[in-house]
Scaffold this motif. Sequence first.
Motif, mmCIF file in Angstrom:
data_model
loop_
_atom_site.group_PDB
_atom_site.id
_atom_site.type_symbol
_atom_site.label_atom_id
_atom_site.label_comp_id
_atom_site.label_asym_id
_atom_site.label_seq_id
_atom_site.Cartn_x
_atom_site.Cartn_y
_atom_site.Cartn_z
ATOM 1 N N TYR A 96 31.778 -12.991 -18.367
ATOM 2 C CA TYR A 96 30.372 -13.308 -18.107
ATOM 3 C C TYR A 96 29.734 -12.171 -17.304
ATOM 4 N N LEU A 97 30.415 -11.731 -16.264
ATOM 5 C CA LEU A 97 29.879 -10.640 -15.443
ATOM 6 C C LEU A 97 29.711 -9.365 -16.260
ATOM 7 N N ALA A 98 30.672 -9.114 -17.163
ATOM 8 C CA ALA A 98 30.643 -7.901 -17.982
ATOM 9 C C ALA A 98 29.681 -8.012 -19.164
ATOM 10 N N ASN A 99 29.095 -9.194 -19.376
ATOM 11 C CA ASN A 99 28.133 -9.434 -20.451
ATOM 12 C C ASN A 99 28.760 -9.264 -21.841
ATOM 13 N N VAL A 100 29.963 -9.806 -22.000
ATOM 14 C CA VAL A 100 30.659 -9.783 -23.286
ATOM 15 C C VAL A 100 30.554 -11.191 -23.877
ATOM 16 N N ALA A 101 29.450 -11.449 -24.548
ATOM 17 C CA ALA A 101 29.069 -12.813 -24.918
ATOM 18 C C ALA A 101 29.997 -13.471 -25.936
ATOM 19 N N VAL A 102 30.322 -12.796 -27.021
ATOM 20 C CA VAL A 102 31.107 -13.436 -28.082
ATOM 21 C C VAL A 102 32.509 -13.767 -27.584
ATOM 22 N N LEU A 103 33.166 -12.816 -26.968
ATOM 23 C CA LEU A 103 34.517 -13.064 -26.443
ATOM 24 C C LEU A 103 34.486 -14.115 -25.341
ATOM 25 N N ARG A 104 33.443 -14.093 -24.544
ATOM 26 C CA ARG A 104 33.283 -15.113 -23.489
ATOM 27 C C ARG A 104 33.243 -16.502 -24.109
ATOM 28 N N SER A 105 32.525 -16.665 -25.208
ATOM 29 C CA SER A 105 32.436 -17.961 -25.874
ATOM 30 C C SER A 105 33.788 -18.398 -26.428
ATOM 31 N N VAL A 106 34.552 -17.457 -26.951
ATOM 32 C CA VAL A 106 35.892 -17.768 -27.461
ATOM 33 C C VAL A 106 36.778 -18.247 -26.311
ATOM 34 N N VAL A 107 36.696 -17.562 -25.181
ATOM 35 C CA VAL A 107 37.488 -17.940 -24.012
ATOM 36 C C VAL A 107 37.033 -19.302 -23.489
ATOM 37 N N TRP A 108 35.741 -19.550 -23.503
ATOM 38 C CA TRP A 108 35.231 -20.860 -23.084
ATOM 39 C C TRP A 108 35.841 -21.962 -23.943
ATOM 40 N N MET A 109 35.889 -21.720 -25.268
ATOM 41 C CA MET A 109 36.473 -22.715 -26.177
ATOM 42 C C MET A 109 37.959 -22.925 -25.887
ATOM 43 N N ALA A 110 38.644 -21.872 -25.471
ATOM 44 C CA ALA A 110 40.055 -22.012 -25.093
ATOM 45 C C ALA A 110 40.187 -22.935 -23.881
ATOM 46 N N GLY A 111 39.260 -22.826 -22.939
ATOM 47 C CA GLY A 111 39.269 -23.726 -21.784
ATOM 48 C C GLY A 111 39.065 -25.171 -22.189
ATOM 49 N N VAL A 112 38.157 -25.407 -23.109
ATOM 50 C CA VAL A 112 37.928 -26.765 -23.619
ATOM 51 C C VAL A 112 39.189 -27.262 -24.324
ATOM 52 N N ALA A 113 39.844 -26.388 -25.078
ATOM 53 C CA ALA A 113 41.069 -26.766 -25.784
ATOM 54 C C ALA A 113 42.164 -27.178 -24.794
ATOM 55 N N VAL A 114 42.242 -26.500 -23.666
ATOM 56 C CA VAL A 114 43.236 -26.867 -22.650
ATOM 57 C C VAL A 114 42.938 -28.260 -22.101
ATOM 58 N N VAL A 115 41.677 -28.555 -21.837
ATOM 59 C CA VAL A 115 41.312 -29.884 -21.343
ATOM 60 C C VAL A 115 41.685 -30.946 -22.379
ATOM 61 N N VAL A 116 41.379 -30.688 -23.632
ATOM 62 C CA VAL A 116 41.738 -31.628 -24.696
ATOM 63 C C VAL A 116 43.260 -31.781 -24.774
ATOM 64 N N ALA A 117 43.980 -30.676 -24.640
ATOM 65 C CA ALA A 117 45.449 -30.720 -24.683
ATOM 66 C C ALA A 117 46.003 -31.579 -23.554
ATOM 67 N N LEU A 118 45.406 -31.484 -22.366
ATOM 68 C CA LEU A 118 45.862 -32.313 -21.260
ATOM 69 C C LEU A 118 45.712 -33.798 -21.591
ATOM 70 N N PHE A 119 44.609 -34.163 -22.198
ATOM 71 C CA PHE A 119 44.429 -35.547 -22.628
ATOM 72 C C PHE A 119 45.399 -35.910 -23.758
ATOM 73 N N ALA A 120 45.562 -34.999 -24.700
ATOM 74 C CA ALA A 120 46.362 -35.281 -25.889
ATOM 75 C C ALA A 120 47.860 -35.370 -25.596
ATOM 76 N N THR A 121 48.322 -34.743 -24.538
ATOM 77 C CA THR A 121 49.754 -34.774 -24.238
ATOM 78 C C THR A 121 50.195 -36.055 -23.546
ATOM 79 N N ALA A 122 49.228 -36.863 -23.133
ATOM 80 C CA ALA A 122 49.581 -38.115 -22.467
ATOM 81 C C ALA A 122 50.320 -39.020 -23.455
ATOM 82 N N PRO A 123 51.469 -39.565 -23.034
ATOM 83 C CA PRO A 123 52.250 -40.424 -23.939
ATOM 84 C C PRO A 123 51.527 -41.735 -24.250
#
Length: 123
Positions: A96-123
């Motif tokens: 974000y600081l470096a103003n790299v918008a497209v890659l920033r959005s990809v990384v943001w989606m990876a963060g969302v995926a981690v949150v979903v994974a935390l929910f999805a791993t619950a037995p």
Amino acid sequence: MTIGYWCVLVAALLPYVFTLVAKSGGRYNNYSPREYLEKQEGFRKRAHWAQLNGFEAFPPFAAAVIIAHLAGTAQGTIDMLAMSFIGIRVVYGALYLANVAVLRSVVWMAGVAVVVALFATAP
């Protein structure tokens, strides 16, 4: 405390790193800090936006860690995903600081995926 819980604390404090960057230029006005931040430009303006996004990303992450703990997800899995989230958020902020918008959005989606994974791993 578990590593996952420590990561919740880090995630809660991480936006303030970007707050410091956003407020680091010029004469900071503590009487109207929001107005001051909206007038920032360049990387300081983007640091402000990164802090706002950090505050937005925190609640779902914290909930996911807590729910994964309560549901009995393996501690190693929670810790690995929580540390991944922190790493992702640091990279996100740097992009974000470096103003790299497209890659920033990809990384943001990876963060969302981690949150979903935390929910999805619950037995």
